[in-house]
Scaffold this motif. Structure first.
Motif, short mmCIF file in Angstrom:
data_model
loop_
_atom_site.label_atom_id
_atom_site.label_comp_id
_atom_site.label_asym_id
_atom_site.label_seq_id
_atom_site.Cartn_x
_atom_site.Cartn_y
_atom_site.Cartn_z
N PRO A 1 24.35 -20.32 -17.15
CA PRO A 1 23.93 -19.58 -18.34
C PRO A 1 24.52 -18.17 -18.38
N ALA A 2 24.69 -17.66 -19.58
CA ALA A 2 25.29 -16.34 -19.76
C ALA A 2 24.46 -15.24 -19.11
N TRP A 3 23.13 -15.35 -19.13
CA TRP A 3 22.31 -14.29 -18.54
C TRP A 3 22.53 -14.20 -17.04
N ARG A 4 22.80 -15.34 -16.39
CA ARG A 4 23.07 -15.30 -14.95
C ARG A 4 24.43 -14.66 -14.67
N LYS A 5 25.40 -14.90 -15.54
CA LYS A 5 26.71 -14.27 -15.38
C LYS A 5 26.60 -12.76 -15.55
N TRP A 6 25.83 -12.31 -16.54
CA TRP A 6 25.66 -10.87 -16.75
C TRP A 6 24.91 -10.23 -15.59
N LEU A 7 23.89 -10.90 -15.08
CA LEU A 7 23.15 -10.37 -13.95
C LEU A 7 24.05 -10.27 -12.72
N ALA A 8 24.87 -11.27 -12.51
CA ALA A 8 25.82 -11.23 -11.40
C ALA A 8 26.82 -10.10 -11.57
N PHE A 9 27.29 -9.88 -12.79
CA PHE A 9 28.21 -8.78 -13.07
C PHE A 9 27.56 -7.44 -12.76
N LEU A 10 26.32 -7.27 -13.17
CA LEU A 10 25.61 -6.02 -12.89
C LEU A 10 25.40 -5.82 -11.40
N MET A 11 25.19 -6.90 -10.67
CA MET A 11 25.04 -6.80 -9.22
C MET A 11 26.35 -6.38 -8.56
N VAL A 12 27.46 -6.87 -9.06
CA VAL A 12 28.76 -6.47 -8.52
C VAL A 12 29.04 -5.00 -8.84
N VAL A 13 28.69 -4.56 -10.03
CA VAL A 13 28.85 -3.15 -10.38
C VAL A 13 27.99 -2.28 -9.48
N ALA A 14 26.75 -2.69 -9.23
CA ALA A 14 25.88 -1.93 -8.34
C ALA A 14 26.45 -1.89 -6.92
N ALA A 15 27.02 -2.99 -6.46
CA ALA A 15 27.64 -3.03 -5.14
C ALA A 15 28.83 -2.07 -5.09
N PHE A 16 29.63 -2.03 -6.14
CA PHE A 16 30.76 -1.12 -6.22
C PHE A 16 30.29 0.33 -6.16
N LEU A 17 29.25 0.64 -6.92
CA LEU A 17 28.74 2.01 -6.92
C LEU A 17 28.18 2.40 -5.56
N LEU A 18 27.50 1.47 -4.90
CA LEU A 18 26.99 1.75 -3.56
C LEU A 18 28.12 1.96 -2.56
N ALA A 19 29.16 1.16 -2.69
CA ALA A 19 30.27 1.24 -1.74
C ALA A 19 31.04 2.56 -1.84
#
Length: 77
Positions: free
Chosen positions: A57-75
């Motif tokens: 589902p699209a909502w899972r893709k968006w949530l995964a994208f936001l998690m990757v962005v958060a990981a990038f910001l943390l890194a």
């Protein structure tokens, strides 16, 4: 040697990326990182190919994208 804060950040980034990958993998399908190994094993044993699973589902893709962005910001914080 890395201090405790850096270790926690590395673990947090890896956890976010792994969780995002798990969200984007359709049910009944092997994660992308393990598919190559599975293909080799299946080819050696003469087995059938894997089914495609249901679409993510699209909502899972968006949530995964936001998690990757958060990981990038943390890194890079």
């Amino acid at each position: 040697m890395a201090n405790g804060r850096e270790l926690v950040l590395v673990v947090a980034v890896m956890g976010l990326v792994l969780a995002a990958a798990a969200l984007c993998t359709p049910k009944g399908r092997t994660p992308l990182a393990l598919r190559g190994i599975q293909k080799i094993l299946r080819r050696d044993s003469g087995g059938k190919s894997e089914n495609k699973g249901e679409p993510v589902p699209a909502w899972r893709k968006w949530l995964a994208f936001l998690m990757v962005v958060a990981a990038f910001l943390l890194a890079f914080a």
